[in-house]
Design a protein around this motif. Structure first.
Motif, short mmCIF file in Angstrom:
data_model
loop_
_atom_site.label_atom_id
_atom_site.label_comp_id
_atom_site.label_asym_id
_atom_site.label_seq_id
_atom_site.Cartn_x
_atom_site.Cartn_y
_atom_site.Cartn_z
N GLY A 140 0.80 -1.22 0.00
CA GLY A 140 0.00 0.00 0.00
C GLY A 140 0.83 1.26 0.00
O GLY A 140 2.00 1.27 -0.43
N PRO A 141 0.24 2.37 0.49
CA PRO A 141 0.90 3.68 0.38
C PRO A 141 2.16 3.81 1.24
O PRO A 141 2.89 4.78 1.12
CB PRO A 141 -0.18 4.67 0.84
N GLU A 142 2.42 2.81 2.09
CA GLU A 142 3.63 2.89 2.92
C GLU A 142 4.84 2.21 2.27
O GLU A 142 5.94 2.24 2.83
CB GLU A 142 3.36 2.29 4.30
N ALA A 143 4.64 1.61 1.10
CA ALA A 143 5.73 0.86 0.45
C ALA A 143 6.97 1.73 0.26
O ALA A 143 8.09 1.28 0.50
CB ALA A 143 5.27 0.31 -0.90
N GLY A 144 6.78 2.99 -0.16
CA GLY A 144 7.93 3.87 -0.41
C GLY A 144 8.75 4.10 0.84
O GLY A 144 9.99 4.00 0.81
N ALA A 145 8.08 4.39 1.95
CA ALA A 145 8.80 4.65 3.21
C ALA A 145 9.49 3.38 3.72
O ALA A 145 10.63 3.43 4.19
CB ALA A 145 7.83 5.20 4.27
N ILE A 146 8.81 2.25 3.57
CA ILE A 146 9.42 0.97 4.00
C ILE A 146 10.68 0.71 3.18
O ILE A 146 11.73 0.36 3.72
CB ILE A 146 8.41 -0.19 3.84
N GLY A 147 10.58 0.88 1.87
CA GLY A 147 11.73 0.65 1.00
C GLY A 147 12.86 1.62 1.29
O GLY A 147 14.04 1.24 1.24
N ALA A 148 12.51 2.87 1.60
CA ALA A 148 13.55 3.85 1.94
C ALA A 148 14.30 3.39 3.20
O ALA A 148 15.53 3.50 3.28
CB ALA A 148 12.93 5.23 2.16
N ALA A 149 13.55 2.85 4.17
CA ALA A 149 14.20 2.34 5.39
C ALA A 149 15.14 1.18 5.05
O ALA A 149 16.26 1.10 5.56
CB ALA A 149 13.13 1.90 6.38
N LEU A 150 14.69 0.28 4.18
CA LEU A 150 15.53 -0.86 3.77
C LEU A 150 16.79 -0.37 3.07
O LEU A 150 17.90 -0.83 3.33
CB LEU A 150 14.75 -1.79 2.84
N LEU A 151 16.63 0.61 2.18
CA LEU A 151 17.76 1.18 1.45
C LEU A 151 18.75 1.81 2.43
O LEU A 151 19.97 1.61 2.32
CB LEU A 151 17.26 2.24 0.47
N GLY A 152 18.23 2.56 3.38
CA GLY A 152 19.08 3.25 4.36
C GLY A 152 19.93 2.29 5.17
O GLY A 152 21.08 2.58 5.50
N ARG A 153 19.38 1.12 5.46
CA ARG A 153 20.18 0.18 6.25
C ARG A 153 21.01 -0.74 5.36
O ARG A 153 21.56 -1.74 5.82
CB ARG A 153 19.30 -0.59 7.22
N GLY A 154 21.13 -0.41 4.08
CA GLY A 154 22.06 -1.13 3.20
C GLY A 154 21.47 -2.37 2.58
O GLY A 154 22.19 -3.20 2.02
#
Lengths: 320, 320
Positions: free
Chosen positions: A304-318
């Protein structure tokens, strides 16, 4: 146990920040995206992002090790500069990474928002277990995020995945990007709206026309999907046309990237039932190797609409 | 010092095997590609490949550790089966990897030939030092090899890089793959020939027409490039049209993949001077972010007809 990770999704109207821990959202902050005259948004934007992150960090125990990733609605370069952003025009050219890192006193990863959404769906959503994924986010335009060999495909400068600007017909409608016949002119909310207005003007969408007060120019993409959900045959014909173009563009991406799974996300995916089925049926006939080729799964996004924020968190932690 | 590596490039007419050591070709064997009635070629093909490799291994000291990679002109699956091969139709569906490994008593890596050529150009050729590369090989059709993040992009089943089958105009000419308006219908040797015949029929290519004996149907792509090299204005106009379509398809690939370098290879690249310059000039105007975007280098391939075999050798030794 991995450390908590903060992910921020910057949209045209709001900024969403979340804390991701053990694959779940454990905290969130939302605020409006600042606006500013042309070219001035950059500095206010990094300030607003830093405030969202700061608020989450304050509430986060052991926040020194908390990582930060940010998704932006545009061509986010690996040089830390937002090259182009159709929904945040006044932030075009803004250097975001260096000031954010200084304000937050830590590394910050930035990427395109659809890239982040694709990463989220491939790690925690509907594409879990797939190493080669194409995600198309349908809204005003078509955004894209690509996973290849299990990693986010970012390209040489961070601009990969601008799939909405593949040209599918050089004689097609003018796109704001400057080219004619970009995919997103045929298979987005914008396309649905345009086809709806054409049909309304020709007197073929009486039900919708009545609902919007009689003015064909007032018909929007949502009106068409609503009418299609209610079974209006003309609206369903328009959906079929959009589904054909959606499949056509996806077939091009399959030729280039050979994914095992295609994820349809974004605003239009609320009506995924209208599009996912037809696209899945059309796709094999459009592929080289056709029906001899193993099937490619087509599915609606799950996060849903939180996918972008979740993915940004994953990206941030490498985990990109 | 790395062990010597054997690379084999299987073409429609010949099989080339080489030994690569310290980045140079130190031995080679060439033989005709066997032919066979529909469906029967698979077994004769793996036998012929095994013989080429066997001959090279016999002459190779310490051949026990020599690795083997093979490039095939088609959709070579990671499952070891050749799914489709336009220039080797009767080998379609052949299971090649298992019998080859049994015959040679070692692991054998197989991939598409254009994938191999791209790998070679990115490791030892004109794209050295670039981690994100699109290679387009122009011949009868358009083959492709993609390097993303420094690795060969193979896709979920090994079929990635079939870039010639991106559809650029669904109303365009029929492609043998079953779709209309594939890129290779507009920007390959086939396209040059078709445009040449059209022009000859309309009486606009008098010089060429004379050279081929007066029959417009006898005009081929090579005749057009030759006339263009000699300065024939109508032939140059055809080259311009092909260059425009070549740039248009490359711009699509830039939108998707964001390479820092584009390599033009294949038969047509012998006339690279005619195409590389115009494509490099057209490309920026076709890209989102346009001229604000860092330039993408467009260059002709460097390794010539041996690129496929060199890349197969690199792939075999795990350098993919």
């Amino acid at each position: 146990m991995t450390s908590p990770a903060i992910g921020v999704d910057v949209g045209g109207t709001k900024i969403l920040g979340i804390v991701l821990a053990e694959g779940a959202i454990v905290d969130r902050v939302e605020r409006p995206t600042p606006s500013a005259p042309s070219g001035d948004l950059g500095r206010r934007l990094d300030q607003a992002i830093a405030e969202v992150v700061g608020e989450l960090l304050e509430r986060e125990p052991g926040s020194r090790s908390t990582t930060v990733g940010v998704g932006l609605p545009g061509m986010m370069g690996t040089d830390g500069v937002l090259l182009a952003a159709p929904n945040l025009r006044s932030a075009t050219g803004a250097s975001l990474q260096a000031p954010l890192q200084a304000k937050l006193d830590r590394d910050v990863s930035l990427a395109n928002d659809a890239d982040c959404a694709a990463l989220a769906e491939s790690r925690l959503g509907v594409a879990r277990g797939h190493d080669d994924v194409v995600m198309a986010t349908l809204g005003t335009g078509i955004g894209g995020g690509l996973i290849a060999g299990g990693r986010l495909l970012r390209g040489g400068r961070g601009y990969a995945g601008e799939i909405g600007h593949m040209v599918l017909d050089p004689g097609g409608a003018m796109c704001p990007c400057g080219s004619r016949g970009c995919w997103e002119q045929f298979a987005s909310g914008t396309a649905l709206g345009r086809l709806g207005r054409d049909a309304a003007r020709a007197g073929r969408l009486a039900g919708i026309l009545h609902a919007v007060g009689g003015d064909p120019e007032a018909v929007r993409g949502e009106d068409v999907t609503q009418a299609a959900q209610a079974g209006d045959p003309e609206a369903l014909r328009i959906i079929d046309e959009v589904a054909w173009w959606l499949a056509r563009g996806l077939a091009n991406l399959v030729a280039v990237l050979d994914p095992t799974m295609i994820v349809i996300g974004g605003g239009l995916s609320a009506n995924a039932d209208l599009l996912v089925g037809p696209v899945g049926e059309l796709l094999p006939s459009m592929l080289e190797g056709g029906r001899d080729r193993p099937a490619i799964i087509v599915a609606a996004a799950q996060l849903g609409p939180e996918a972008g924020a979740i993915g940004a968190a994953l990206l941030g932690r490498g985990d990109g």
